[in-house]
Motif scaffolding. Sequence first.
Motif, mmCIF file in Angstrom:
data_model
loop_
_atom_site.group_PDB
_atom_site.id
_atom_site.type_symbol
_atom_site.label_atom_id
_atom_site.label_comp_id
_atom_site.label_asym_id
_atom_site.label_seq_id
_atom_site.Cartn_x
_atom_site.Cartn_y
_atom_site.Cartn_z
ATOM 1 N N ASP A 90 0.792 -1.225 0.000
ATOM 2 C CA ASP A 90 0.000 0.000 0.000
ATOM 3 C C ASP A 90 0.827 1.278 0.000
ATOM 4 O O ASP A 90 0.349 2.327 -0.427
ATOM 5 C CB ASP A 90 -0.945 0.006 1.204
ATOM 6 C CG ASP A 90 -2.035 -1.056 1.087
ATOM 7 O OD1 ASP A 90 -2.278 -1.532 -0.045
ATOM 8 O OD2 ASP A 90 -2.630 -1.414 2.121
ATOM 9 N N PHE A 91 2.059 1.212 0.505
ATOM 10 C CA PHE A 91 2.857 2.438 0.567
ATOM 11 C C PHE A 91 3.167 2.975 -0.831
ATOM 12 O O PHE A 91 3.460 4.157 -0.986
ATOM 13 C CB PHE A 91 4.140 2.220 1.367
ATOM 14 C CG PHE A 91 5.091 1.212 0.771
ATOM 15 C CD1 PHE A 91 6.024 1.593 -0.178
ATOM 16 C CD2 PHE A 91 5.058 -0.113 1.175
ATOM 17 C CE1 PHE A 91 6.897 0.667 -0.723
ATOM 18 C CE2 PHE A 91 5.932 -1.044 0.641
ATOM 19 C CZ PHE A 91 6.858 -0.653 -0.315
ATOM 20 N N ILE A 92 3.091 2.122 -1.862
ATOM 21 C CA ILE A 92 3.302 2.587 -3.230
ATOM 22 C C ILE A 92 2.186 3.550 -3.620
ATOM 23 O O ILE A 92 2.419 4.581 -4.259
ATOM 24 C CB ILE A 92 3.363 1.397 -4.207
ATOM 25 C CG1 ILE A 92 4.567 0.517 -3.897
ATOM 26 C CG2 ILE A 92 3.416 1.882 -5.659
ATOM 27 C CD1 ILE A 92 4.603 -0.779 -4.689
ATOM 28 N N ALA A 93 0.969 3.226 -3.222
ATOM 29 C CA ALA A 93 -0.166 4.111 -3.501
ATOM 30 C C ALA A 93 -0.127 5.354 -2.624
ATOM 31 O O ALA A 93 -0.616 6.420 -3.021
ATOM 32 C CB ALA A 93 -1.476 3.350 -3.282
ATOM 33 N N GLN A 94 0.463 5.228 -1.444
ATOM 34 C CA GLN A 94 0.509 6.365 -0.513
ATOM 35 C C GLN A 94 1.566 7.386 -0.930
ATOM 36 O O GLN A 94 1.351 8.594 -0.793
ATOM 37 C CB GLN A 94 0.813 5.862 0.902
ATOM 38 C CG GLN A 94 0.803 6.957 1.961
ATOM 39 C CD GLN A 94 1.343 6.471 3.288
ATOM 40 O OE1 GLN A 94 2.353 5.772 3.338
ATOM 41 N NE2 GLN A 94 0.667 6.828 4.372
#
Length: 272
Positions: A90-94
Motif C-alpha cells: 500500500d505504501f506505493i499508492a501512498q
Amino acid sequence: MTLDDAYRLRYGAGTPFEPPTAWSDVLAQQLGHRSVRAYRPDPVPDDTLTALVAAAQSAPTSGNLQLWSVVAVRDQERRARLAGLAGEQDFIAQAPLFLVWLADLARARQITTELGAGTAEAADFVEAALLAFVDVALAAQNAALAAESLGLGTVFVGAIRNRPLDVAAELALPPNVFPVFGLTVGHPDELGTSTVKPRLPQQTVLHHEQYELEPQAAQVTTYEGVLNAFYAEAGLPAGWIDRVVARFGTVAGLKGREHLREALRTRGFELR
C-alpha cells in the motif's frame, strides 16, 4: 550524528568494529539511509524530480550507452494498480511519486537500425541485458541518495518484478524495455519512519586479495544476534537466516519471479 554513532547504527552496537576516521557529509548521508514506507501527502515538485533525474544521469554508465529509462508515476489510480501488481504494498499508492526504473534496449536498437546502419544483433545477447541492468541500478541509487539529501524518504520495490508483463502493459512500455524495480519518493511521515537497519559485518563482504567463504558462517551467526536485537526493539519478527531461507529455499519464495526468463524474452530480451 557523530561518526561513531553513524557506524554503530549501521553495524549494530554489538558488532566488533572500529570506525575509521574518514568522514564527509556524503558518507553521513549514505550511512544514515533507511527505508521509508509511510509518507505525507505533500507532492514532490517538478523541479525536484528534474534534480533527481539529473543525479541519476550523473551516475556511471558503461561506454556512455545510457541503457536505462524511468517512468514517473503520480496518478493515484495508476499507483494503486502498481501497488496491487507489486504484492499489494500500500505504501506505493501512498507515496506521491513512484519511479519505475527500466532496463532500456529499445532506444539503442532504434539508434542502431534507424540512425545507424546496423542490425542490432548484438542486443540479443546476455551482455546487452547485463549492461542495461547495471546501468539502471547505478542510476537509481544516485537518484535515491539525491532524494534523501533533500530530506525525502525512499524505498526500493523489487516486487515490481512479480508481474513484469502486467507492469509493462500498465506503463505502455515498448518491446525491449523491462521494468526492473520501483522507487517510492516522498516526504516521510515521522510516525512511520524506520530506523537504520544493521548490515552484515564488513568481514563478511570485504575480502582481501582472494574470496573466503568458510569464515562467513560464524560472522552470519554474529549478525543474526545483532539483527534480532534490532528486530525486537522495532517490534518485528526475528530471524534473518530464516528470511534468507524463505527466499531461496523453495521456488515459492520467488513469488512469481521464477518466470522472469520467459518474461524477459517476451519483452524482447533474447539472452543468448
